[in-house]
Design a protein around this motif. Sequence first.
Motif, PDB file in Angstrom:
ATOM      1  N   MET A  78       0.835  -1.193   0.000  1.00  0.00           N
ATOM      2  CA  MET A  78       0.000   0.000   0.000  1.00  0.00           C
ATOM      3  C   MET A  78       0.878   1.255   0.000  1.00  0.00           C
ATOM      4  N   GLU A  79       0.473   2.243  -0.792  1.00  0.00           N
ATOM      5  CA  GLU A  79       1.248   3.469  -0.926  1.00  0.00           C
ATOM      6  C   GLU A  79       0.396   4.689  -0.582  1.00  0.00           C
ATOM      7  N   CYS A  80       1.073   5.723  -0.087  1.00  0.00           N
ATOM      8  CA  CYS A  80       0.419   6.995   0.237  1.00  0.00           C
ATOM      9  C   CYS A  80       1.139   8.084  -0.560  1.00  0.00           C
ATOM     10  N   PRO A  81       0.750   8.306  -1.826  1.00  0.00           N
ATOM     11  CA  PRO A  81       1.490   9.229  -2.687  1.00  0.00           C
ATOM     12  C   PRO A  81       1.345  10.684  -2.250  1.00  0.00           C
ATOM     13  N   ARG A  82       2.433  11.410  -2.324  1.00  0.00           N
ATOM     14  CA  ARG A  82       2.423  12.831  -2.004  1.00  0.00           C
ATOM     15  C   ARG A  82       1.488  13.561  -2.967  1.00  0.00           C
ATOM     16  N   GLY A  83       0.626  14.395  -2.413  1.00  0.00           N
ATOM     17  CA  GLY A  83      -0.311  15.139  -3.239  1.00  0.00           C
ATOM     18  C   GLY A  83      -1.745  14.689  -3.065  1.00  0.00           C
ATOM     19  N   CYS A  84      -1.944  13.546  -2.413  1.00  0.00           N
ATOM     20  CA  CYS A  84      -3.310  13.069  -2.161  1.00  0.00           C
ATOM     21  C   CYS A  84      -3.863  13.757  -0.906  1.00  0.00           C
ATOM     22  N   ASN A  85      -3.353  13.358   0.249  1.00  0.00           N
ATOM     23  CA  ASN A  85      -3.638  14.026   1.533  1.00  0.00           C
ATOM     24  C   ASN A  85      -5.086  13.930   2.000  1.00  0.00           C
ATOM     25  N   ARG A  86      -5.892  13.141   1.331  1.00  0.00           N
ATOM     26  CA  ARG A  86      -7.311  13.059   1.682  1.00  0.00           C
ATOM     27  C   ARG A  86      -7.515  12.609   3.133  1.00  0.00           C
ATOM     28  N   CYS A  87      -6.697  11.667   3.585  1.00  0.00           N
ATOM     29  CA  CYS A  87      -6.873  11.136   4.940  1.00  0.00           C
ATOM     30  C   CYS A  87      -6.493  12.145   6.022  1.00  0.00           C
ATOM     31  N   CYS A  88      -5.684  13.141   5.672  1.00  0.00           N
ATOM     32  CA  CYS A  88      -5.152  14.073   6.670  1.00  0.00           C
ATOM     33  C   CYS A  88      -5.981  15.341   6.809  1.00  0.00           C
ATOM     34  N   VAL A  89      -6.664  15.722   5.726  1.00  0.00           N
ATOM     35  CA  VAL A  89      -7.243  17.055   5.663  1.00  0.00           C
ATOM     36  C   VAL A  89      -8.721  17.103   6.026  1.00  0.00           C
ATOM     37  N   PHE A  90      -9.420  15.983   5.957  1.00  0.00           N
ATOM     38  CA  PHE A  90     -10.862  16.000   6.176  1.00  0.00           C
ATOM     39  C   PHE A  90     -11.280  14.790   7.009  1.00  0.00           C
ATOM     40  N   ARG A  91     -11.876  15.073   8.173  1.00  0.00           N
ATOM     41  CA  ARG A  91     -12.317  14.002   9.070  1.00  0.00           C
ATOM     42  C   ARG A  91     -11.226  12.946   9.243  1.00  0.00           C
ATOM     43  N   SER A  92     -10.062  13.418   9.604  1.00  0.00           N
ATOM     44  CA  SER A  92      -8.898  12.532   9.657  1.00  0.00           C
ATOM     45  C   SER A  92      -9.019  11.453  10.733  1.00  0.00           C
ATOM     46  N   GLY A  93      -9.660  11.785  11.843  1.00  0.00           N
ATOM     47  CA  GLY A  93      -9.728  10.828  12.941  1.00  0.00           C
ATOM     48  C   GLY A  93      -8.369  10.544  13.557  1.00  0.00           C
ATOM     49  N   ALA A  94      -7.391  11.402  13.287  1.00  0.00           N
ATOM     50  CA  ALA A  94      -6.019  11.160  13.744  1.00  0.00           C
ATOM     51  C   ALA A  94      -5.906  11.247  15.264  1.00  0.00           C
ATOM     52  N   PHE A  95      -5.084  10.369  15.816  1.00  0.00           N
ATOM     53  CA  PHE A  95      -4.800  10.408  17.250  1.00  0.00           C
ATOM     54  C   PHE A  95      -3.413   9.832  17.480  1.00  0.00           C
ATOM     55  N   ILE A  96      -2.897  10.061  18.671  1.00  0.00           N
ATOM     56  CA  ILE A  96      -1.573   9.553  19.022  1.00  0.00           C
ATOM     57  C   ILE A  96      -1.622   9.021  20.447  1.00  0.00           C
ATOM     58  N   LEU A  97      -0.842   7.990  20.715  1.00  0.00           N
ATOM     59  CA  LEU A  97      -0.833   7.344  22.021  1.00  0.00           C
ATOM     60  C   LEU A  97       0.290   7.900  22.892  1.00  0.00           C
ATOM     61  N   GLU A  98       0.083   7.812  24.188  1.00  0.00           N
ATOM     62  CA  GLU A  98       1.036   8.382  25.142  1.00  0.00           C
ATOM     63  C   GLU A  98       2.454   7.861  24.925  1.00  0.00           C
ATOM     64  N   ASN A  99       2.608   6.565  24.657  1.00  0.00           N
ATOM     65  CA  ASN A  99       3.958   6.012  24.536  1.00  0.00           C
ATOM     66  C   ASN A  99       4.666   6.433  23.252  1.00  0.00           C
ATOM     67  N   GLU A 100       3.962   7.125  22.363  1.00  0.00           N
ATOM     68  CA  GLU A 100       4.588   7.605  21.128  1.00  0.00           C
ATOM     69  C   GLU A 100       5.202   8.988  21.288  1.00  0.00           C
ATOM     70  N   LEU A 101       4.938   9.637  22.412  1.00  0.00           N
ATOM     71  CA  LEU A 101       5.394  11.013  22.589  1.00  0.00           C
ATOM     72  C   LEU A 101       6.859  11.105  22.984  1.00  0.00           C
ATOM     73  N   ARG A 102       7.414  10.040  23.533  1.00  0.00           N
ATOM     74  CA  ARG A 102       8.723  10.128  24.189  1.00  0.00           C
ATOM     75  C   ARG A 102       9.853  10.518  23.248  1.00  0.00           C
ATOM     76  N   ARG A 103       9.744  10.220  21.964  1.00  0.00           N
ATOM     77  CA  ARG A 103      10.814  10.533  21.014  1.00  0.00           C
ATOM     78  C   ARG A 103      10.614  11.882  20.318  1.00  0.00           C
ATOM     79  N   LEU A 104       9.561  12.588  20.679  1.00  0.00           N
ATOM     80  CA  LEU A 104       9.283  13.877  20.054  1.00  0.00           C
ATOM     81  C   LEU A 104       9.860  15.015  20.890  1.00  0.00           C
ATOM     82  N   PRO A 105      10.187  16.151  20.275  1.00  0.00           N
ATOM     83  CA  PRO A 105      10.692  17.303  21.030  1.00  0.00           C
ATOM     84  C   PRO A 105       9.692  17.746  22.099  1.00  0.00           C
ATOM     85  N   VAL A 106      10.207  18.353  23.144  1.00  0.00           N
ATOM     86  CA  VAL A 106       9.373  18.753  24.277  1.00  0.00           C
ATOM     87  C   VAL A 106       8.241  19.671  23.837  1.00  0.00           C
TER      88      VAL A 106
END
Length: 234
Positions: A75-103
């Motif tokens: 499965m590929e996510c070609p640059r220029g589509c962005n449909r999943c990100c821009v409208f009703r994305s439903g995006a979320f992130i879990l607590e254990n994923e934050l540790r490697r991100l900048p403060v």
Amino acid sequence: MGKIYVLREPRRGDRAWNIYALREAAWLKRWFQGVYYSPRLKRLLAVFKPTPGTHVNMLVFEEMGESVLSDAYRMECPRGCNRCCVFRSGAFILENELRRLPVEVQERIRSQPSELVRTPGGPVRVYRLDTGPMGRCIFFDVEEGRCMLEDYGKHAKPIVCLLTYCTVFATRGGRLYLKRGYRVLRDGRVEMRYEEVDRDTWNRMVARMGSLWSSYRKTFRRAGAGAVKREAKA
């Protein structure tokens, strides 16, 4: 060929279990290989290949031979589509994923609405990222059409984003494919039909799918220009 670990399929109606499975998969993000559709198994395979000795929770993963990918579509996510990100994305992130991100990024995420989900493996805090206008992910750069979290590494994106695909675009053996249809079998599995296409046909489909983002970006620009004018008048 070697062995791979495939995330078990989500359980219908069991959100607590599915969040638990995502948390366990998030620990292995650095070894994520991609999502594949297997015509033989008629299912999507979220594939991980950790180094020997890495702990893998076999409650949520299953071991397979790498040969299962020999005829699979990636499965590929070609640059220029962005449909999943821009409208009703439903995006979320879990607590254990934050540790490697900048403060500062962690602080921005922790300011978002969240909930504590009680899973079989203990409580997991889930932060919503779909709080932008029309459900846009707050880390989606509308102008450039990209995920800003990618600035911190290809595996900085939430595990749910790495695993979620529209399944329209695929590659196999260096060739391009588009999904032309599917049917749900009696046992619940899905049989998808892919057709090889040339680069021009692929790009036309990307543009078609990306039309939503293009429209959103125009609205975004108009709104920004209006805000500047209002600020100037004030």
